[in-house]
Design a protein around this motif. Sequence first.
Motif, PDB file in Angstrom:
ATOM      1  N   ALA A 112      -9.806  42.359 -31.937  1.00 36.72           N
ATOM      2  CA  ALA A 112      -9.384  43.721 -32.280  1.00 36.72           C
ATOM      3  C   ALA A 112      -7.947  43.961 -31.852  1.00 36.72           C
ATOM      4  O   ALA A 112      -7.433  43.310 -30.934  1.00 36.72           O
ATOM      5  N   GLY A 113      -7.303  44.911 -32.511  1.00 31.81           N
ATOM      6  CA  GLY A 113      -5.958  45.311 -32.148  1.00 31.81           C
ATOM      7  C   GLY A 113      -5.770  46.789 -32.421  1.00 31.81           C
ATOM      8  O   GLY A 113      -6.359  47.338 -33.357  1.00 31.81           O
ATOM      9  N   ALA A 114      -4.954  47.446 -31.598  1.00 29.14           N
ATOM     10  CA  ALA A 114      -4.750  48.886 -31.757  1.00 29.14           C
ATOM     11  C   ALA A 114      -3.378  49.293 -31.238  1.00 29.14           C
ATOM     12  O   ALA A 114      -2.827  48.662 -30.333  1.00 29.14           O
ATOM     13  N   VAL A 115      -2.848  50.366 -31.816  1.00 29.21           N
ATOM     14  CA  VAL A 115      -1.570  50.932 -31.375  1.00 29.21           C
ATOM     15  C   VAL A 115      -1.691  52.448 -31.356  1.00 29.21           C
ATOM     16  O   VAL A 115      -2.477  53.033 -32.108  1.00 29.21           O
ATOM     17  N   ALA A 116      -0.911  53.090 -30.498  1.00 31.37           N
ATOM     18  CA  ALA A 116      -0.942  54.553 -30.417  1.00 31.37           C
ATOM     19  C   ALA A 116       0.446  55.086 -30.090  1.00 31.37           C
ATOM     20  O   ALA A 116       1.234  54.434 -29.395  1.00 31.37           O
ATOM     21  N   GLY A 117       0.740  56.273 -30.612  1.00 30.69           N
ATOM     22  CA  GLY A 117       1.995  56.938 -30.305  1.00 30.69           C
ATOM     23  C   GLY A 117       3.219  56.318 -30.922  1.00 30.69           C
ATOM     24  O   GLY A 117       4.319  56.426 -30.376  1.00 30.69           O
ATOM     25  N   LEU A 118       3.081  55.680 -32.085  1.00 33.05           N
ATOM     26  CA  LEU A 118       4.227  55.082 -32.757  1.00 33.05           C
ATOM     27  C   LEU A 118       5.041  56.157 -33.475  1.00 33.05           C
ATOM     28  O   LEU A 118       4.485  57.108 -34.027  1.00 33.05           O
ATOM     29  N   THR A 119       6.362  55.983 -33.502  1.00 35.17           N
ATOM     30  CA  THR A 119       7.223  56.962 -34.167  1.00 35.17           C
ATOM     31  C   THR A 119       8.190  56.328 -35.167  1.00 35.17           C
ATOM     32  O   THR A 119       8.820  57.045 -35.947  1.00 35.17           O
ATOM     33  N   VAL A 120       8.307  55.003 -35.161  1.00 36.98           N
ATOM     34  CA  VAL A 120       9.287  54.353 -36.044  1.00 36.98           C
ATOM     35  C   VAL A 120       8.723  53.174 -36.833  1.00 36.98           C
ATOM     36  O   VAL A 120       9.441  52.586 -37.638  1.00 36.98           O
ATOM     37  N   VAL A 121       7.467  52.835 -36.643  1.00 38.87           N
ATOM     38  CA  VAL A 121       6.870  51.710 -37.377  1.00 38.87           C
ATOM     39  C   VAL A 121       6.288  52.243 -38.686  1.00 38.87           C
ATOM     40  O   VAL A 121       5.426  53.119 -38.680  1.00 38.87           O
ATOM     41  N   LYS A 122       6.770  51.716 -39.805  1.00 41.62           N
ATOM     42  CA  LYS A 122       6.374  52.242 -41.105  1.00 41.62           C
ATOM     43  C   LYS A 122       4.875  52.163 -41.333  1.00 41.62           C
ATOM     44  O   LYS A 122       4.263  53.109 -41.822  1.00 41.62           O
ATOM     45  N   ASN A 123       4.274  51.018 -41.013  1.00 40.45           N
ATOM     46  CA  ASN A 123       2.841  50.818 -41.260  1.00 40.45           C
ATOM     47  C   ASN A 123       2.112  50.463 -39.966  1.00 40.45           C
ATOM     48  O   ASN A 123       2.047  49.290 -39.572  1.00 40.45           O
ATOM     49  N   PRO A 124       1.538  51.449 -39.320  1.00 44.32           N
ATOM     50  CA  PRO A 124       0.829  51.215 -38.054  1.00 44.32           C
ATOM     51  C   PRO A 124      -0.307  50.197 -38.157  1.00 44.32           C
ATOM     52  O   PRO A 124      -0.579  49.492 -37.187  1.00 44.32           O
ATOM     53  N   ILE A 125      -0.957  50.109 -39.319  1.00 46.50           N
ATOM     54  CA  ILE A 125      -2.054  49.147 -39.437  1.00 46.50           C
ATOM     55  C   ILE A 125      -1.533  47.723 -39.299  1.00 46.50           C
ATOM     56  O   ILE A 125      -2.212  46.847 -38.751  1.00 46.50           O
ATOM     57  N   LYS A 126      -0.303  47.471 -39.742  1.00 48.71           N
ATOM     58  CA  LYS A 126       0.305  46.155 -39.576  1.00 48.71           C
ATOM     59  C   LYS A 126       0.588  45.869 -38.104  1.00 48.71           C
ATOM     60  O   LYS A 126       0.446  44.737 -37.634  1.00 48.71           O
ATOM     61  N   ALA A 127       0.965  46.926 -37.384  1.00 51.14           N
ATOM     62  CA  ALA A 127       1.209  46.766 -35.946  1.00 51.14           C
ATOM     63  C   ALA A 127      -0.095  46.456 -35.220  1.00 51.14           C
ATOM     64  O   ALA A 127      -0.132  45.604 -34.319  1.00 51.14           O
ATOM     65  N   ALA A 128      -1.178  47.135 -35.608  1.00 52.09           N
ATOM     66  CA  ALA A 128      -2.481  46.875 -34.991  1.00 52.09           C
ATOM     67  C   ALA A 128      -2.918  45.432 -35.247  1.00 52.09           C
ATOM     68  O   ALA A 128      -3.436  44.749 -34.349  1.00 52.09           O
ATOM     69  N   LEU A 129      -2.695  44.959 -36.463  1.00 53.66           N
ATOM     70  CA  LEU A 129      -3.029  43.574 -36.797  1.00 53.66           C
ATOM     71  C   LEU A 129      -2.197  42.589 -35.973  1.00 53.66           C
ATOM     72  O   LEU A 129      -2.707  41.564 -35.510  1.00 53.66           O
ATOM     73  N   ALA A 130      -0.923  42.913 -35.794  1.00 55.75           N
ATOM     74  CA  ALA A 130      -0.048  42.038 -35.006  1.00 55.75           C
ATOM     75  C   ALA A 130      -0.514  41.964 -33.558  1.00 55.75           C
ATOM     76  O   ALA A 130      -0.511  40.890 -32.940  1.00 55.75           O
ATOM     77  N   VAL A 131      -0.922  43.094 -33.000  1.00 52.37           N
ATOM     78  CA  VAL A 131      -1.446  43.104 -31.633  1.00 52.37           C
ATOM     79  C   VAL A 131      -2.667  42.197 -31.541  1.00 52.37           C
ATOM     80  O   VAL A 131      -2.827  41.411 -30.590  1.00 52.37           O
ATOM     81  N   MET A 132      -3.540  42.266 -32.548  1.00 51.81           N
ATOM     82  CA  MET A 132      -4.757  41.469 -32.550  1.00 51.81           C
ATOM     83  C   MET A 132      -4.456  39.978 -32.696  1.00 51.81           C
ATOM     84  O   MET A 132      -5.037  39.137 -31.994  1.00 51.81           O
ATOM     85  N   GLN A 133      -3.553  39.647 -33.597  1.00 47.63           N
ATOM     86  CA  GLN A 133      -3.343  38.251 -33.967  1.00 47.63           C
ATOM     87  C   GLN A 133      -2.241  37.541 -33.182  1.00 47.63           C
ATOM     88  O   GLN A 133      -2.241  36.312 -33.095  1.00 47.63           O
ATOM     89  N   LYS A 134      -1.305  38.312 -32.594  1.00 49.54           N
ATOM     90  CA  LYS A 134      -0.138  37.679 -31.993  1.00 49.54           C
ATOM     91  C   LYS A 134       0.108  38.079 -30.541  1.00 49.54           C
ATOM     92  O   LYS A 134       1.212  37.906 -30.017  1.00 49.54           O
ATOM     93  N   SER A 135      -0.907  38.646 -29.908  1.00 49.13           N
ATOM     94  CA  SER A 135      -0.792  38.960 -28.486  1.00 49.13           C
ATOM     95  C   SER A 135      -2.129  38.722 -27.811  1.00 49.13           C
ATOM     96  O   SER A 135      -3.147  38.514 -28.470  1.00 49.13           O
ATOM     97  N   GLU A 136      -2.113  38.769 -26.492  1.00 49.18           N
ATOM     98  CA  GLU A 136      -3.362  38.605 -25.736  1.00 49.18           C
ATOM     99  C   GLU A 136      -4.013  39.943 -25.449  1.00 49.18           C
ATOM    100  O   GLU A 136      -5.013  40.017 -24.719  1.00 49.18           O
TER     101      GLU A 136
END
Length: 335
Positions: A112-136
């Motif tokens: 799983a991946g999640a992000v909160a409080g973003l103000t400059v990322v165009k597509n938050p769902i892509k950020a959530a996916l990146a957290v899931m796939q490219k971080s611990e």
Amino acid sequence: MKKILLLFLVSISMFFYGQKKYVVVIHGGAGTILKKEMSPELEQKYRDKLKEALTKSYEKIKEGKSSLEAVEAAIVVMEDSPLFNAGKGAVFTSDGRNELDASVMYGKDKSAGAVAGLTVVKNPIKAALAVMQKSEHVMMIGKGAEQFSKNQGLEIVNPKYFWTQHRWDALQKVKKAELKANQPNAFNNYHCPSYYWVDRKFGTVGCVALDKEGNIAAGTSTGGMTNKKYGRVGDAPIIGAGTYADENIGISGTGWGEFYIRTSAARTVAAKYEYQNKDVKTATEEVMLEIEKLGGDGGMIALDKNGNVAMTFNTEGMYRGMVTEDGEITIEIYK
């Protein structure tokens, strides 16, 4: 005699296998959505955008891509539209900002991946996916999440990108009602004063998909609540509350987030399905009833490993749609 036997076999087949198998289900938010208050032109815009999201997602499934890619495709379409409270169409906080949240979960391994409080990322769902796939990690917030997104090459925009007139007007309406009531932030036992619901719509978007390998993924993206204060975060980025997926079922919610958090709504649906043998419709209805008894409202979508779908809500309407494995699309808005 042969004709009668053939009809009997067809009937038996329909009994066991006749139910349509769905592979993608989406929502675009629930709330006070009334046909009498919707112009034909605006309704068509919603229907067209929901159809586009389903079509993009279904294309991924048809190509043999993963359910994660299908979820991303659908949610990006809705994040890029000003119609929904996610991405481009995000609502404003009390101080006139847009703060975005999202989460995603893959049922096969419960990553799983999640992000909160973003103000400059165009597509938050892509950020959530990146957290899931490219971080611990599972969740990142604020500036840290934005820096991580930049490092991963995600599209960064000026905060003005998220500014839309109708969301700004909605904030002014709530603030005006708040001032008139002379009750700034007057929450009482988790119940909002009536002025808070001048713009009573939960435009959170979500998707659950089932790929050809039988794997389920679920994702949710939101701009939160109009006039929210103090860095408030709702259920959308919280795994088990607004989003959940395992090997059996996937769920995405939309509604008054505090109640989805307090009931672990998405995970509770999955638990009812697994441990109580409840079907998706019954499981979602029971959880929504619990939320309603506590004073909350909204809706949720669910899709199980067999292609059974539920689109349950306790509001006047919910933007929603689904597509079968054969590409048959259904879109609904009102109760």
